[in-house]
Design a protein around this motif. Structure first.
Motif, short mmCIF file in Angstrom:
data_model
loop_
_atom_site.label_atom_id
_atom_site.label_comp_id
_atom_site.label_asym_id
_atom_site.label_seq_id
_atom_site.Cartn_x
_atom_site.Cartn_y
_atom_site.Cartn_z
N LEU A 303 32.59 53.93 33.51
CA LEU A 303 33.89 53.35 33.82
C LEU A 303 33.76 51.85 33.99
N ARG A 304 32.67 51.39 34.59
CA ARG A 304 32.47 49.95 34.77
C ARG A 304 32.30 49.25 33.43
N LYS A 305 31.62 49.87 32.50
CA LYS A 305 31.46 49.28 31.16
C LYS A 305 32.79 49.27 30.42
N GLU A 306 33.53 50.39 30.60
CA GLU A 306 34.85 50.48 29.95
C GLU A 306 35.74 49.38 30.49
N GLU A 307 35.64 49.10 31.78
CA GLU A 307 36.47 48.04 32.38
C GLU A 307 36.11 46.69 31.78
N GLN A 308 34.88 46.50 31.52
CA GLN A 308 34.45 45.23 30.93
C GLN A 308 35.02 45.07 29.52
N VAL A 309 35.03 46.16 28.79
CA VAL A 309 35.55 46.10 27.42
C VAL A 309 37.06 45.87 27.46
N LEU A 310 37.77 46.60 28.33
CA LEU A 310 39.23 46.49 28.41
C LEU A 310 39.63 45.12 28.92
N SER A 311 38.79 44.57 29.83
CA SER A 311 39.16 43.28 30.40
C SER A 311 39.15 42.19 29.36
N LYS A 312 38.53 42.42 28.26
CA LYS A 312 38.52 41.43 27.18
C LYS A 312 39.81 41.52 26.35
N THR A 313 40.51 42.71 26.38
CA THR A 313 41.70 42.89 25.55
C THR A 313 42.96 42.86 26.40
N TYR A 314 42.84 43.50 27.59
CA TYR A 314 44.05 43.66 28.38
C TYR A 314 43.93 42.88 29.66
N LEU A 315 45.16 42.72 30.23
CA LEU A 315 45.24 42.04 31.51
C LEU A 315 44.99 43.07 32.61
N GLU A 316 44.94 42.51 33.79
CA GLU A 316 44.53 43.34 34.94
C GLU A 316 45.57 44.41 35.23
N ARG A 317 46.87 44.18 34.95
CA ARG A 317 47.91 45.13 35.29
C ARG A 317 48.26 46.05 34.12
N HIS A 318 47.51 45.94 33.14
CA HIS A 318 47.75 46.82 32.00
C HIS A 318 47.47 48.24 32.44
N PRO A 319 48.28 49.19 31.98
CA PRO A 319 48.11 50.56 32.41
C PRO A 319 46.70 51.06 32.21
N LYS A 320 46.10 50.72 31.10
CA LYS A 320 44.74 51.19 30.89
C LYS A 320 43.80 50.61 31.93
N MET A 321 44.03 49.33 32.32
CA MET A 321 43.19 48.71 33.33
C MET A 321 43.44 49.37 34.67
N GLU A 323 44.51 52.42 35.13
CA GLU A 323 43.94 53.78 35.06
C GLU A 323 42.44 53.74 35.27
N ASN A 324 41.83 52.70 34.68
CA ASN A 324 40.36 52.59 34.79
C ASN A 324 39.98 52.32 36.24
N ALA A 325 40.74 51.45 36.91
CA ALA A 325 40.44 51.13 38.31
C ALA A 325 40.60 52.36 39.19
N ALA A 326 41.64 53.16 38.92
CA ALA A 326 41.85 54.37 39.71
C ALA A 326 40.72 55.36 39.49
N SER A 327 40.26 55.44 38.26
CA SER A 327 39.15 56.37 37.95
C SER A 327 37.88 55.92 38.67
N GLN A 328 37.61 54.59 38.66
CA GLN A 328 36.40 54.09 39.36
C GLN A 328 36.48 54.39 40.85
N GLU A 329 37.65 54.22 41.39
CA GLU A 329 37.80 54.45 42.83
C GLU A 329 37.55 55.91 43.15
N ALA A 330 38.09 56.81 42.31
CA ALA A 330 37.90 58.24 42.55
C ALA A 330 36.45 58.62 42.40
N VAL A 331 35.79 58.07 41.36
CA VAL A 331 34.36 58.39 41.12
C VAL A 331 33.50 57.82 42.24
#
Length: 748
Positions: A303-321, A323-331
């Motif tokens: 999830l941390r790697k995925e966040e790094q990849v998404l952070s290059k394309t999307y902004l912090e409030r993007h749904p995918k971002m 969703e990724n933050a929520a997944s990291q928190e749960a994990v």
């Protein structure tokens, strides 16, 4: 003060070398002087001694002997109860001395006397104290037993042996043999009785001890059995082995559990050190190595790697971002849940291991207590067992000794046997002629030497010429015979009237002076003194001055005896003028001495050669007068006027005046009266003068009662001296009557 000249003393012995307290020659002369008295006394005493002992009742000696064995004869290993075998010399000496004391005891003597019949006792008393008839009935007869022990019996131990000799000495030889045999027989019987009594006592004692020890042994064995039963000591040793094995197993388990606990605590320490750092916790194998934790952590990494990849394309409030933050928190929450679960497991393991260790230690302590209990039981059991064994050993020994002693009670055990019975003596042992003869000779010799020495010890006065020369160390210049019933004044008058005896005596003194001094020096001054008063030194001084004046020498007598002057009395003169008067007057020395009225020099006789200077009174302060400075001036003037000066002085043994006058003189002439003073006193007085400036030239022996006694027992020649006086007077004393005839007829 005068200047001293060395006297010609070739014939005068050295005082320090000749004076001896006791020498071999002294011993010889002491015996020689009184050998007749000593030998006579010795012969008489020896003869009486021999007569007394040779006429005693003959005594016979009978001897019986016993031997003391080192060990008794043993049967079935039976030993004596009282006296064991002697094993060394010290015990042998003790045993022998004990036997000797018993043999000398009055108890044994009484036993021997009681064994004699009335006739034998009477013969014994007759042999010792003589006939009983005719004795005073009030005088109690001595006890026979006391006579045996004190006068008759002799016990001796032969050297280097175990033999005791019993000797009986009696006037009746048959009784001597009988009593000697009776002594050894009764002593052996007494020893047997004493041993029998001792054995009986020992048997009774051992019997009592056996019963007492048996009861004690049974009591100890009962206590041991009771102890075994109460503590089940049958399986004590097996239980001790089991407990020992259990202690070993528990010790091993405790060690392993402690190692496990250390491992758990080490892991917990690592986890605690990592704290809340997720990466550090994941690096700990005990946490990160768990499968569930690894899976969750891997998902978190994805999830941390995925966040790094998404952070290059999307902004912090993007749904995918989002969703990724929520997944990291749960994990992450799931990961911490898994980590905390692992922590809880380790803590639970730590608690379990700790509880297990405590349980093992409790079991180990209980096992130790059981081991100690079993060991205590075993020790107490062994103590009780040893007590029983020791008690049994004592009981066995006492029982064995009791059996041996019971057997010995029925046997005749003794360590002493008769070696020889007494033989009938044929010859008397007393009186022993050889011993009595030898003792008589020794007794005679003792008195032969002892009587002279005893008399010498009691009477050490000057008696002979030899006494003077040996003890005083000076030659005898001459002797003057004793004229009984005459005073000193009368003797002086006899000498002045040319009495033959006195005249020749002073002529011999003059000759001795010539031999000693050779040609008289001019002027010559002599001090005349003695040891004590009444030795005649003033008479000698007066008459010697007259003799010297008769030989043509201008002579003056100076009376320096200021305490008791006497020179004026010999010439019937006044004593108003003289030495003291002149010194007190303070007048100078006159050119003409004879014209000085204070000095009062007086001419004596008709020859014109003899003069007298009186004392001029008397004084108790003679020393002060003689030490007056003007005295030296006066003496110097006298030496100019006179060829010879004779100073009459007080006895040097009483006053020291003579030593003061010696400062003005050349020599001292010493006067000693026979039997008047001791040798020591004379020797001391002569030594005093020898330390002065006028040493003693010789001695005039005055008041000689027996010339043969004075000169006959030793001469100056015996000591290397050549005394003219001795030779002349000795011959004169031997042939006095013949010389008187020669003088009467005008012979030579």
């Amino acid at each position: 003060m005068k200047e001293k000249n060395s006297p010609q003393q070739g014939n005068v012995p050295n005082a320090s070398s000749s004076i001896q307290f006791i020498s071999i020659m002294d011993l010889f002369h002491i015996i020689r002087q009184r050998w007749i008295l000593g030998s006579s006394f010795g012969i008489v005493v020896a003869a009486l001694f021999a007569f007394y002992f040779l006429n005693q009742t003959p005594q016979y000696e009978a001897e019986a002997s016993m031997v003391v064995e080192l060990n008794t004869d043993n049967v079935v290993n039976v030993q004596e109860v009282v006296e064991s075998g002697v094993q060394n010399s010290s015990l042998l000496e003790t045993a022998m001395n004990t036997h000797i004391a018993r043999l000398r005891s009055r108890t044994l003597a009484q036993i021997v006397v009681d064994s004699l019949d009335a006739d034998q006792v009477e013969r014994l008393m007759l042999a010792v104290v003589g006939p009983v008839e005719g004795r005073d009935p009030e005088v109690e007869l001595p006890d026979p037993a006391s006579l045996l022990t004190e006068d008759i019996l002799r016990i001796s131990w032969l050297p280097d042996s175990q033999v005791l000799s019993v000797r009986i000495k009696l006037a009746d030889r048959h009784m001597a043999k009988l009593i000697a045999d009776r002594y050894v027989n009764r002593y052996i019987r007494l020893q047997s009785e004493l041993r029998g009594q001792s054995t009986d006592i020992a048997v009774n004692f051992l019997d009592e001890q056996t019963v007492e020890l048996r009861d004690r042994l049974e009591k100890e064995e009962g206590a041991l059995q009771k102890y075994r039963a109460e503590n089940d000591l049958v399986t004590v040793e097996q239980n001790q082995l089991i407990v020992t094995e259990r202690l070993s197993e528990l010790s091993s388990a405790i060690t392993k559990t402690r190692l496990r606990l250390l491992g758990v605590e080490s892991r917990l320490s690592q986890i605690g050190s990592a704290g809340e750092d997720l990466d550090l916790l994941m690096n700990i194998a005990l946490i990160g190595g768990r499968e569930n934790v690894t899976e969750i952590y891997t998902e978190l990494q994805r999830l941390r790697k995925e966040e790094q990849v998404l952070s290059k394309t999307y902004l912090e409030r993007h749904p995918k971002m989002v969703e990724n933050a929520a997944s990291q928190e749960a994990v992450t929450a799931a990961l911490w849940t898994a980590i905390n679960q692992a922590r809880s497991e380790f803590k639970g393991e730590q608690q379990a291991v700790t509880e297990e260790l405590a349980s093992l230690e409790t079991k180990y302590y209980e096992a130790e207590q059981e081991a100690r209990r079993l060991e205590s039981l075993s020790i107490e059991y062994r103590v009780l067992s040893r007590k029983v064994e020791a008690q049994r050993d004592i009981f066995d020994r006492v029982t064995s000794r009791f059996n041996e002693t019971s057997i010995a009670q029925q046997m005749n055990l003794t360590t002493i046997r008769i070696l020889d019975l007494a033989a009938l003596p044929k010859h008397a042992v007393w009186p022993d002629k050889k011993k009595i003869g030898l003792a008589s000779v020794m007794l005679c010799g003792f008195f032969f030497v002892g009587v002279p020495f005893g008399i010498e010890f009691l009477d050490n006065r000057l008696r002979t010429f030899s006494d003077i020369e040996r003890f005083v160390g000076k030659p005898v210049l001459g002797d003057v015979r004793l004229i009984k019933g005459k005073s000193d004044v009368e003797i002086a008058e006899l000498a002045q009237t040319k009495d033959d005896l006195l005249g020749e005596a002073f002529a011999s003194i003059y000759g001795s002076l010539r031999l000693s001094l050779g040609q008289f020096p001019s002027p010559l001054s002599l001090v005349v003194t003695s040891s004590v008063p009444s030795e005649g030194k003033s008479v000698i001084a007066s008459n010697l001055a007259a003799e010297l004046a008769a030989h043509g020498m201008k002579t003056i007598v100076v009376d320096c005896d200021l305490r008791r002057p006497s020179q004026h009395r010999y010439h019937n003169l006044e004593n108003k003028q003289g030495l003291i008067e002149w010194l007190h007057s303070g007048a100078p020395v006159a050119e003409d001495l004879f014209a000085d009225e204070k000095l009062g020099v007086q001419k004596l006789g008709e020859s014109g050669k003899l003069f007298l200077l009186s004392s001029g009174g008397s004084t108790t302060h003679a020393s002060a007068v003689l030490e007056d400075k003007r005295m030296d001036t006066l003496v110097s003037r006298l030496k100019q006027e006179f060829e010879l000066i004779i100073f009459d002085t007080p006895p040097v043994g009483v006053f020291h005046d003579a030593t003061l006058v010696a400062d003005y003189a050349d020599h001292c002439l010493f006067v000693a009266r026979q039997n008047e003073t001791t040798r020591q006193k004379t020797r001391h007085s002569v030594a005093q003068m020898d330390r002065s400036k006028a040493p003693v030239l010789g001695v005039v022996f005055n008041g000689v009662k027996d010339l043969r006694l004075a000169a006959g027992y030793g001469s100056a020649a015996d000591y290397g001296y050549e005394s003219y006086s001795y030779r002349y007077q000795y011959g004169y004393g031997k042939h006095e009557d013949q010389y008187q005839k020669d003088y009467a007829s005008g012979g030579a």
